[in-house]
Structures are given as C-alpha cells and as structure tokens.
Design a protein around this motif. Structure first.
Motif, mmCIF file in Angstrom:
data_model
loop_
_atom_site.group_PDB
_atom_site.id
_atom_site.type_symbol
_atom_site.label_atom_id
_atom_site.label_comp_id
_atom_site.label_asym_id
_atom_site.label_seq_id
_atom_site.Cartn_x
_atom_site.Cartn_y
_atom_site.Cartn_z
ATOM 1 N N ALA A 72 6.137 -11.421 -2.614
ATOM 2 C CA ALA A 72 5.620 -10.125 -3.055
ATOM 3 C C ALA A 72 5.257 -9.261 -1.858
ATOM 4 O O ALA A 72 4.581 -9.701 -0.929
ATOM 5 C CB ALA A 72 4.411 -10.314 -3.957
ATOM 6 N N GLU A 73 5.692 -8.003 -1.866
ATOM 7 C CA GLU A 73 5.351 -7.074 -0.802
ATOM 8 C C GLU A 73 3.859 -6.738 -0.842
ATOM 9 O O GLU A 73 3.266 -6.617 -1.916
ATOM 10 C CB GLU A 73 6.142 -5.774 -0.937
ATOM 11 N N VAL A 74 3.273 -6.600 0.338
ATOM 12 C CA VAL A 74 1.913 -6.085 0.456
ATOM 13 C C VAL A 74 2.030 -4.599 0.765
ATOM 14 O O VAL A 74 2.681 -4.201 1.742
ATOM 15 C CB VAL A 74 1.135 -6.818 1.559
ATOM 16 N N LEU A 75 1.405 -3.769 -0.071
ATOM 17 C CA LEU A 75 1.590 -2.319 -0.010
ATOM 18 C C LEU A 75 0.215 -1.646 0.069
ATOM 19 O O LEU A 75 -0.323 -1.155 -0.922
ATOM 20 C CB LEU A 75 2.356 -1.852 -1.247
ATOM 21 N N PRO A 76 -0.381 -1.615 1.261
ATOM 22 C CA PRO A 76 -1.731 -1.061 1.401
ATOM 23 C C PRO A 76 -1.739 0.460 1.497
ATOM 24 O O PRO A 76 -0.732 1.083 1.855
ATOM 25 C CB PRO A 76 -2.220 -1.697 2.706
ATOM 26 N N THR A 77 -2.884 1.039 1.194
ATOM 27 C CA THR A 77 -3.092 2.464 1.416
ATOM 28 C C THR A 77 -3.541 2.720 2.850
ATOM 29 O O THR A 77 -3.082 3.662 3.502
ATOM 30 C CB THR A 77 -4.142 3.009 0.431
ATOM 31 N N HIS A 78 -4.450 1.888 3.343
ATOM 32 C CA HIS A 78 -4.989 2.053 4.689
ATOM 33 C C HIS A 78 -4.304 1.091 5.665
ATOM 34 O O HIS A 78 -3.591 0.183 5.273
ATOM 35 C CB HIS A 78 -6.491 1.763 4.703
ATOM 36 N N GLY A 79 -4.574 1.327 6.960
ATOM 37 C CA GLY A 79 -4.134 0.361 7.958
ATOM 38 C C GLY A 79 -3.054 0.843 8.898
ATOM 39 O O GLY A 79 -2.478 0.044 9.622
ATOM 40 N N PHE A 80 -2.802 2.133 8.941
ATOM 41 C CA PHE A 80 -1.751 2.672 9.813
ATOM 42 C C PHE A 80 -2.379 3.633 10.823
ATOM 43 O O PHE A 80 -1.829 4.673 11.148
ATOM 44 C CB PHE A 80 -0.690 3.366 8.962
ATOM 45 N N GLY A 81 -3.570 3.240 11.286
ATOM 46 C CA GLY A 81 -4.375 4.079 12.158
ATOM 47 C C GLY A 81 -5.628 4.581 11.466
ATOM 48 O O GLY A 81 -6.433 5.283 12.062
ATOM 49 N N SER A 82 -5.823 4.188 10.206
ATOM 50 C CA SER A 82 -6.994 4.617 9.458
ATOM 51 C C SER A 82 -8.254 3.935 9.977
ATOM 52 O O SER A 82 -8.251 2.744 10.303
ATOM 53 C CB SER A 82 -6.818 4.285 7.976
ATOM 54 N N ASP A 136 9.547 -10.196 -15.299
ATOM 55 C CA ASP A 136 8.546 -11.211 -14.944
ATOM 56 C C ASP A 136 8.374 -11.373 -13.442
ATOM 57 O O ASP A 136 7.556 -12.172 -12.992
ATOM 58 C CB ASP A 136 8.955 -12.570 -15.549
ATOM 59 N N GLU A 137 9.129 -10.626 -12.655
ATOM 60 C CA GLU A 137 9.085 -10.784 -11.205
ATOM 61 C C GLU A 137 8.053 -9.861 -10.578
ATOM 62 O O GLU A 137 8.068 -8.643 -10.784
ATOM 63 C CB GLU A 137 10.462 -10.473 -10.598
ATOM 64 N N ALA A 138 7.145 -10.450 -9.800
ATOM 65 C CA ALA A 138 6.160 -9.664 -9.064
ATOM 66 C C ALA A 138 6.817 -9.097 -7.807
ATOM 67 O O ALA A 138 7.115 -9.836 -6.864
ATOM 68 C CB ALA A 138 4.960 -10.527 -8.695
ATOM 69 N N LEU A 139 7.057 -7.794 -7.800
ATOM 70 C CA LEU A 139 7.727 -7.180 -6.661
ATOM 71 C C LEU A 139 6.774 -6.958 -5.487
ATOM 72 O O LEU A 139 7.165 -7.057 -4.327
ATOM 73 C CB LEU A 139 8.329 -5.829 -7.065
ATOM 74 N N GLY A 140 5.551 -6.620 -5.801
ATOM 75 C CA GLY A 140 4.599 -6.321 -4.744
ATOM 76 C C GLY A 140 3.232 -6.053 -5.315
ATOM 77 O O GLY A 140 3.018 -6.095 -6.538
ATOM 78 N N VAL A 141 2.287 -5.771 -4.410
ATOM 79 C CA VAL A 141 0.927 -5.479 -4.830
ATOM 80 C C VAL A 141 0.380 -4.333 -3.982
ATOM 81 O O VAL A 141 0.438 -4.372 -2.760
ATOM 82 C CB VAL A 141 0.024 -6.730 -4.750
ATOM 83 N N PHE A 142 -0.126 -3.315 -4.665
ATOM 84 C CA PHE A 142 -0.727 -2.170 -3.998
ATOM 85 C C PHE A 142 -2.182 -2.514 -3.722
ATOM 86 O O PHE A 142 -2.996 -2.604 -4.644
ATOM 87 C CB PHE A 142 -0.578 -0.920 -4.869
ATOM 88 N N THR A 143 -2.480 -2.714 -2.457
ATOM 89 C CA THR A 143 -3.758 -3.319 -2.079
ATOM 90 C C THR A 143 -4.803 -2.318 -1.595
ATOM 91 O O THR A 143 -5.916 -2.729 -1.256
ATOM 92 C CB THR A 143 -3.539 -4.377 -0.987
ATOM 93 N N GLY A 144 -4.482 -1.036 -1.549
ATOM 94 C CA GLY A 144 -5.475 -0.030 -1.201
ATOM 95 C C GLY A 144 -6.174 -0.336 0.108
ATOM 96 O O GLY A 144 -5.569 -0.336 1.183
ATOM 97 N N GLY A 145 -7.482 -0.599 0.033
ATOM 98 C CA GLY A 145 -8.276 -0.970 1.201
ATOM 99 C C GLY A 145 -8.692 -2.416 1.167
ATOM 100 O O GLY A 145 -9.720 -2.783 1.748
ATOM 101 N N SER A 146 -7.913 -3.259 0.512
ATOM 102 C CA SER A 146 -8.209 -4.690 0.444
ATOM 103 C C SER A 146 -7.413 -5.414 1.530
ATOM 104 O O SER A 146 -7.769 -5.369 2.698
ATOM 105 C CB SER A 146 -7.894 -5.235 -0.951
ATOM 106 N N LEU A 147 -6.328 -6.043 1.191
ATOM 107 C CA LEU A 147 -5.499 -6.763 2.158
ATOM 108 C C LEU A 147 -4.570 -5.789 2.864
ATOM 109 O O LEU A 147 -3.751 -5.123 2.238
ATOM 110 C CB LEU A 147 -4.696 -7.844 1.435
ATOM 111 N N LEU A 148 -4.700 -5.702 4.188
ATOM 112 C CA LEU A 148 -3.873 -4.809 4.997
ATOM 113 C C LEU A 148 -2.892 -5.634 5.818
ATOM 114 O O LEU A 148 -2.834 -6.856 5.686
ATOM 115 C CB LEU A 148 -4.752 -3.951 5.913
ATOM 116 N N PHE A 149 -2.141 -4.996 6.666
ATOM 117 C CA PHE A 149 -1.212 -5.715 7.533
ATOM 118 C C PHE A 149 -1.997 -6.321 8.698
ATOM 119 O O PHE A 149 -2.381 -5.629 9.643
ATOM 120 C CB PHE A 149 -0.145 -4.781 8.087
#
Length: 455
Positions: free
Chosen positions: A174-184, A125-138
């Motif tokens: 919950a961890e935020v786990l984006p795809t973009h945002g590291f120079g993209s 039942d624990e939300a570890l994180g969310v893979f946010t793709g190109g939504s919420l970035l750092f």
C-alpha cells in the motif's frame, strides 16, 4: 486501475490529492486555492463527489469546504471535531463508497491531533494506499506539539501507536500518501531526503517509528522538536470556522506616495524579487522575501498578524503568485501592490548591500575584524556553526535586534534565503550588512573557517 494524482504546494511542504476511476473522483486535504483542483479534475474529465479532511490543519487554511460547496460534494470531517459548518461526520472504521470501483475507509490515527484520521483507499478488495495526512510521513511522522505542551507527550505516544496500527492493518504494497513532509514544519524529525513515493513496507524498513522501542522513539521525538511558524496559531480556528474560497482579484495599485506612507507607518512592504536583484538596488525600508523560496511561511512567521501588507514585484504574475501563497495561510487583504523596477517605486536613492561567499568571509577575516550573524534555527546552529558567530534565528530577529553586533555584519543561513531577509532588516535599520549567499553545509568548512558546535 485507479489514478492517484498529488497536487504539490512546495512553499508549504504539503500535498493534496485527487483520486479517480476515470469518471468519479475524490479529493483529500485540498489547499485554499481550489481552482488548481477544479482545473485538474477538468483535465482528467472526472467529477468530484467526495472531499476528505485528515485533520483540522495547522499550517494552512483548507479549501475543503469551499470545494465541496462548489461542486456539490460530500465533505467528510471527523465527527469529533468541533466545527461551525455542516459536514458529513466520519469516524474510525466508517467506509465510504465513492464509486462502483473505489471505496475509502477511515482509520483513527491520533498523534498530530487527537482527532486525526487516515483514509485507506480500496479498488475492490485491494488496498491501493493510505492518505496519512500528518500521521505517517516518509521516514518520519507529523509533529505532536501543535496543540500545546500539556498534550505533547501523550500525542507523541499516540503517534507511535498510530504508525504501528497502519502497518498492521495495511499490506506492505500500500502506498503511503501523506499531506505533510515535503519541507513542512508539521514534520517531527527529518523526512527521507528527496523521497517522492513510499509504501507501508518501505516505511517499516526505514522509518524510526518501526525500528525503535516506543519509549525511546517518544523521547527522541520530543528532544528533536524545533520551533514552528507563529502563524500556525491562527490556522486551526480558521479551519474550524469554515473558510470560504479566496478572492484573488489583483490588489489596488500602490504608487510612490502610498509606498512611502506605508513604510513610514511601519507597515510591511515586501519586495518579491530574488535576493540577487534585491541586493543590487532596493527601496529603503522594504523587506526581501523572494517568491522563489518559502515565501508564505516566512511572511506568516515574521509579520505581526494583521499588519497591512504591500507587495512589490517585477511583474503582475509575480504579485499574483505571492497573493495566491498568502491566501493559503489566511492573509486575504493586501494594502496594495506595485510592479516594475525599484526606481519606479520611490523618489529616494536606492539602497544596496554586498553579496559574498564563505570563502570571501575567510579571506576578509585575515585583514579585519567583522561580525558574523547566523540566522538559522538554534538546533542548526548547535549542530555546527562558524566559530564566534552570533545566533539570532530569523524568526526572532525583529525582537532581538539589540543582540546584533554593531558595525559590519556578515549574515548567513543555510543557503541564502533567510539571510537575505535578515540583511534587508538590518539595512532597513541603517546597519551595514553583507549577505553571505552561499551553501553553509558544503562551503563553510571547506573555506577554511574555524567551526564549532554546542550540541
């Protein structure tokens, strides 16, 4: 405890992810070169059973379909996306049981695209994180303008709403786990500098999407949008068509005669060496796009799509790395490649150009008139530039060569990579270029150069 492993692609500023419970794994937003994912899964001793896409990507060709077919995994793509292949459609609120311990919940987060999904991962039942793709970035969000100007303002508003939905539905831990945002270039605004991890709680405290009112945030986001690579227009259609696994067989060997013919025909012959090596001796008519920088981004941005491309490198490994970078953006066919030293690539005398610093520029300006070419993006130039410098952004240079001053031209960018590309272009046109291989932010004003801004 579940294990979440990012798979970095620094040249594109992206991350993919492999998540497992010790036996069963799923993957989010895999890059085209799926051998990296397969090797990681083998090292971890896990089986990949599910592959998830947050959206139809605009900055790279996905490896998701090829990976799913290779390992027999379910391939989860938003059912609202129009694609030409079989997938397992997924929609907002759907929950996928990956294993006895792991499950994934789809959350609609439109903004980067209309059909964008984020995926919350749960252990029990624990939300570890969310893979946010190109939504919420750092510290930022994905840009909302890649589907055309007619949709940009609406998507910006939806992006704001999506960020708030994630913050409301997921715990601060919950961890935020984006795809973009590291120079993209898929990021809108500046991501948090050097950040490698974040959480929902951290974003609520620091991300402007949570500290500004919706209208203000949308207005500032739209005002801050900048140019993005020209090759992006080809990525969505490629991903909707269903790309296969790349062929990384080494390209055919290009001898001196083949290299000369390619240059004479106006094809692209790209020297992969770093700018220091290139400046000290290169084949006339070649372009310097070092494998040590954002190689694929700038090849894809500057090269007319479909132009025959030959690679020159110091070693087969250097060429192989470049080939891997290129297939990530859908450049699968190379005209040829050569390795070794530039003296082995041409019978003609090698060309050179001078490298210098901003302090050198300040000194020489006391003795003679020289022109300064700033090839940073217009927004960078507007913030601060050397007084009197001509701004022609690197991605516009080939179409605006007539604006480059005559005579001796000292060319710079922020750190030297883009300037080296420009210097190689100017040298190929027969001009006299001096590469300022220096850090603009730290060195230009300190050198005593007069500065200006237009912002």
């Amino acid at each position: 405890m579940a294990t979440i492993i990012p798979i970095e692609t620094p040249s594109l500023g992206d991350r993919s992810y492999l998540v497992h419970d010790g036996a069963t794994a799923f993957v989010v937003d895999p890059q085209r070169d799926i051998d990296r994912v397969l090797d990681l899964a083998q090292r971890e001793g896990v089986s990949i059973t599910h592959v998830f896409e947050t959206h139809l990507h605009n900055d790279y060709v996905t490896g998701g379909l090829a990976l799913a077919r290779k390992v027999g995994a379910g391939y989860y793509v938003n059912g609202a996306d129009r694609v030409e292949y079989e997938r397992t459609p997924i929609a907002d609120g759907d929950v996928v049981r990956v294993s006895d311990r792991l499950s994934v919940r789809a959350i609609a987060t439109p903004g980067h695209t209309f059909t964008h999904l984020s995926y919350a991962v749960y252990e029990g039942d624990e939300a570890l994180g969310v893979f946010t793709g190109g939504s919420l970035l750092f510290g930022a969000t994905g840009r909302p303008d890649l589907l055309g100007p007619e949709h940009t303002e609406e998507l910006a508003g939806r992006q704001y709403d999506s960020a708030h939905r994630l913050a409301e539905e997921l715990p601060d831990s919950a961890e935020v786990l984006p795809t973009h945002g590291f120079g993209s270039f898929c990021s809108a605004g500046s991501t948090t500098e050097n950040a490698t991890t974040s959480t929902i709680g951290a974003e609520k405290r620091s991300n402007p999407a949570f500290s500004q009112a919706r209208d203000q945030w949308v207005r500032e986001t739209l005002d801050g949008l900048d140019d993005y690579p020209a090759y992006y227009v080809h990525m969505g259609p490629a991903n909707a068509a269903g790309p296969g696994a790349p062929d990384l067989t080494p390209p055919a060997r290009a001898d001196r005669e083949a290299i000369a013919r390619s240059i004479d025909a106006g094809h692209w012959v790209v020297d992969l060496r770093n700018r220091t090596a290139f400046a000290s001796g290169f084949v006339g008519g070649t372009l310097n796009m070092g494998i040590d920088g954002q190689f694929s981004t700038y090849v894809g941005w500057l090269m007319p799509w479909g132009t025959p491309l030959t690679l020159l490198g110091e070693s087969p490994d250097q060429v192989a790395e470049a080939q891997r970078e290129l297939v990530r953006i859908g450049i699968d066919q190379l005209a040829g490649a050569a390795t070794g030293k530039p003296s082995e690539w041409s019978d003609a005398p090698l060309k050179t150009f001078e490298r210098a610093t901003f302090a050198d520029l300040a000194h020489v300006r006391h003795h003679r008139a020289v022109s300064v070419l700033d090839v940073r993006r217009a927004s960078e130039y507007d913030d601060e530039h050397v007084a009197g410098a001509v701004n022609v952004p690197i991605h516009e240079l080939l179409d605006r060569l007539e604006e480059v001053p005559d005579g001796e031209v000292w060319v710079h960018c922020a750190s030297g990579y883009r300037a080296a590309i420009a210097a190689s272009v100017l040298a190929g046109q027969g001009g006299k270029a001096v590469l300022i291989d220096d850090d603009f932010g730290e060195k230009a004003a300190r050198a005593g150069l007069p500065m200006d801004s237009t912002g």
